[in-house]
Design a protein around this motif. Structure first.
Motif, PDB file in Angstrom:
ATOM      1  N   ASP A   1      30.511  38.804  42.674  1.00 32.54           N
ATOM      2  CA  ASP A   1      31.544  39.531  42.559  1.00 32.54           C
ATOM      3  C   ASP A   1      31.066  41.031  41.419  1.00 32.54           C
ATOM      4  O   ASP A   1      31.763  41.956  41.808  1.00 32.54           O
ATOM      5  CB  ASP A   1      32.632  38.591  41.444  1.00 32.54           C
TER       6      ASP A   1
ATOM      7  N   TRP B   1      36.375  35.167  43.383  1.00 36.54           N
ATOM      8  CA  TRP B   1      37.107  34.929  42.184  1.00 36.54           C
ATOM      9  C   TRP B   1      37.697  33.415  42.557  1.00 36.54           C
ATOM     10  O   TRP B   1      37.938  32.639  41.461  1.00 36.54           O
ATOM     11  CB  TRP B   1      38.300  35.820  42.033  1.00 36.54           C
TER      12      TRP B   1
ATOM     13  N   ARG C   1      35.690  39.723  47.231  1.00 36.44           N
ATOM     14  CA  ARG C   1      35.523  39.723  45.865  1.00 36.44           C
ATOM     15  C   ARG C   1      36.503  38.630  45.580  1.00 36.44           C
ATOM     16  O   ARG C   1      36.502  37.863  44.437  1.00 36.44           O
ATOM     17  CB  ARG C   1      35.862  41.016  45.043  1.00 36.44           C
TER      18      ARG C   1
END
Length: 180
Positions: free
Chosen positions: A27, A59, A55
């Motif tokens: 990330d 997460w 990303r």
């Protein structure tokens, strides 16, 4: 896969922590990769180079791994919470030291937190501790309500137990990270 009320094995715990660390690394690295690629291609394609979806996946992966760690630890506390609910809070004669379920919770957390601290970065260990505390408090309050009747001495004992648990939840993470 969990091992009953024993939670994750040490190897499974290590793997879940590695998933958190790897997702964290990906990330934080993806914006730099996108920037580097954008600096090498023509202007018309630059806005198409984005890793936003990736990303978000990182997460979500990190959140899922954290949930597995929290659920595993909670499953190891089920026996202690069962003892808490089965305690007869009505016939309690006097307030003594902390209840046996509190000692059991302390033992589990003292054994498991250092393992997690060893495999998670400090910010993510703190995040884990915060999320675990939220989950723990909700479970604790739920178990107080499940106890139904509580007399005055039982309430005083629960107050002492609550203070002891607060101390455990505040001190164990600090000891696990050696004060960092």
């Amino acid at each position: 896969e969990y091992m009953g009320d024993k939670g994750l094995t040490d190897e499974q715990l290590r793997i879940a922590c590695c998933v958190v660390g790897t997702a964290e690394y990906c990330d934080t690295t993806l914006p730099d990769i996108a920037s580097h690629i954008q600096s090498k291609i023509t202007e018309t394609y630059k806005e198409n180079v984005t890793f936003d979806a990736e990303r978000e996946l990182m997460w979500n992966l990190r959140s899922s791994a954290m949930s597995v760690l929290i659920d595993s630890l909670q499953s190891q506390l089920e026996g202690a919470f069962t003892k808490m609910v089965k305690t007869n809070w009505v016939t309690m004669g006097e307030v003594g030291d902390q209840s046996p379920y509190v000692s059991e919770i302390n033992e589990v957390l003292s054994a498991q937190f250092p393992k997690m601290a060893a495999h998670l970065s400090l910010p993510f260990f703190r995040f884990f501790c915060d999320k675990f505390a939220q989950s723990f408090v909700a479970k604790f309050v739920s178990n107080i309500y499940a106890s139904k009747k509580i007399a005055e001495m039982g309430a005083q004992q629960l107050l002492l137990d609550t203070y002891s648990l607060k101390t455990v939840l505040l001190d164990t993470p600090v000891h696990s990270t050696k004060g960092k």
